[in-house]
Enzyme design. Structure first.
Site, short mmCIF file in Angstrom:
data_model
loop_
_atom_site.label_atom_id
_atom_site.label_comp_id
_atom_site.label_asym_id
_atom_site.label_seq_id
_atom_site.Cartn_x
_atom_site.Cartn_y
_atom_site.Cartn_z
N ASP A 50 0.84 -1.20 0.00
CA ASP A 50 0.00 0.00 0.00
C ASP A 50 0.88 1.25 0.00
O ASP A 50 2.05 1.20 0.36
CB ASP A 50 -0.94 0.02 1.20
CG ASP A 50 -0.22 0.21 2.53
OD1 ASP A 50 0.78 -0.50 2.76
OD2 ASP A 50 -0.67 1.05 3.34
N GLU A 97 0.06 -1.07 5.65
CA GLU A 97 1.11 -0.66 6.59
C GLU A 97 1.05 0.83 6.87
O GLU A 97 1.31 1.28 7.99
CB GLU A 97 2.48 -1.05 6.04
CG GLU A 97 3.65 -0.86 7.02
CD GLU A 97 4.32 0.49 6.95
OE1 GLU A 97 5.22 0.75 7.78
OE2 GLU A 97 3.94 1.33 6.09
#
Length: 419
Positions: A83, A178
């Site tokens: 991400d 994350e």
């Protein structure tokens, strides 16, 4: 090692896929678009020859490179997140390739006069003569942490294609979310099955980190009383003024823009208010556990003092711990740092061992039983339009991964017994 062109093609292919996470979502992954890269990665891991490739219902990816030696050695892992930060747009990323950087200003976007300049970003001068990948000035790049992913995939491909390099079993893991603090939340450490791992999620070449902030989030809610302003004397209580008093009572120099190294801070990230109610959102950070706990107490005590002044509860502070300093879990197994440091030196990288002024998946994973320090991925200026990554730094990271695998096999050549 993998060619520069193939590495650039792999990395730029990843960053063109929008994978921004969303802290406002309760799903995992927090955005459906993260699946686009997750599925691509799972397919690619199979194509380069890894085994046990799995992608679960939450988009966590795991795979294995089997051992090619006869004796048992520790299982090591390499982990990155796919991400990108919600701080700045990651839609329509258009990476720019700067060959043989000349040390001068880089025009990211002439129309909008967006310049990446070494006068402001002095680190650029370290990479004079190298190939630098930048944004076009309108998006972030996504080197955090698609550079780490490209490095891990490339290193595994290199080991598959060079079976003469000895290594034990290697596990690979890629995670969603994350950037919103949830990358390790649903990571199955037992299933991963590594004795230790490394996140490839640091910044400049050479970084090796096993200390990070202790972290908490605080929500401060201030209650006021709204009455007609023409008849407000001794009746109106403006929550925004009380919130202002709270903000001003915290140490002004203990904020991110005034701190460095191991210095902690209070960081006001959001204000939303009117006369009736104001909500402040803070993050609290400190490397030292005692100082961290003291910071939380400071905020709680300030609320008590303000409530005492009013004779009732006008302000409430809610604090939730987010993650802790992984040094506590790494220091008993410092050999994993020694191996990484030796690997860097073996490939002509000078180790830069310093604390992280932030957190990584590795911090949470360390507390879940998987010691997991952090290694450089090579990028700079993460989470914004000035992000860039030197290709040569990525190549060095690949070399470090390969050398860690080789050194682990060599150091345990007499056999290995799990505790």
């Amino acid at each position: 090692m993998i060619s520069k062109k193939n590495l650039i093609d792999r990395f730029t292919g990843y960053v063109r896929i929008d994978t921004q996470s969303d802290s406002g979502s309760n799903e995992t992954p927090s955005t459906k678009k993260q699946w686009d890269l997750a599925r691509k990665l799972a397919t690619e891991l199979k194509e380069i020859g890894l085994e046990d490739v799995e992608i679960d219902d939450n988009a966590y990816i795991m795979a294995s490179l089997p051992s090619n030696i006869a004796h048992e050695v520790p299982v090591i892992g390499f982990i990155s997140h796919f991400d990108t930060s919600p701080d700045f747009t990651g839609t329509n990323v258009n990476p720019q390739i700067i060959e043989a950087y000349d040390g001068k200003d880089i025009v990211l976007n002439a129309e909008q006069d967006i310049i990446l300049s070494p006068d402001y970003f002095e680190d650029l001068l370290q990479y004079k003569g190298q190939t630098i990948i930048t944004t076009d000035g309108t998006t972030l790049l996504g080197a955090d942490d698609k550079a780490g992913i490209a490095e891990i995939v490339s290193a595994m491909e290199y080991l598959v294609n060079n079976p003469h390099i000895p290594h034990g079993k290697i596990r690979v893991g890629f995670t969603p979310d994350e950037e919103i603090g949830r990358g390790a939340h649903k990571f199955d450490v037992e299933k991963f099955g590594a004795d230790w791992a490394y996140t490839m999620d640091g910044s400049q070449v050479g970084e090796l980190e096993f200390e990070n902030f202790n972290a908490a989030g605080a929500v401060v809610t201030v209650k006021g009383k709204i009455v007609h302003p023409g008849y407000a004397k001794d009746k109106m209580v403006n929550s925004m003024y009380i919130a202002q008093d709270f903000i001003n009572s915290l140490p002004r120099l203990e904020t991110p823009e005034h701190t460095e190294d191991r210095q902690g801070f209070f960081h006001l990230t959001d204000i939303n208010g009117d006369v009736e109610e104001t909500v402040l959102k803070y993050i609290i950070r400190d490397h030292d556990k005692d100082h961290f706990e003291a910071r939380k107490e400071v905020m709680k005590n300030m609320a008590v003092d303000i409530n005492t002044q009013f004779g009732r509860e006008v302000i409430k502070v809610e604090i939730k711990d987010q993650y802790f300093n992984m040094a506590e879990k790494i220091e008993p197994v410092m050999h994993i740092i020694d191996i990484a440091e030796e690997a860097m030196k073996a490939v002509n990288v000078t180790p830069i061992i310093k604390p992280i002024r932030g957190g990584t998946d590795g911090a949470q994973l360390s507390y879940k039983g998987l010691p997991c320090p952090n290694i450089f991925a090579g990028g700079h200026n993460f989470h914004g339009r000035y992000e860039y990554v030197p290709v040569e730094s990525m190549q060095k990271a690949i070399a470090v991964i390969v050398k860690i695998a080789e050194l682990t096999a060599e150091k345990y050549s007499a056999g290995y017994e799990k505790n």
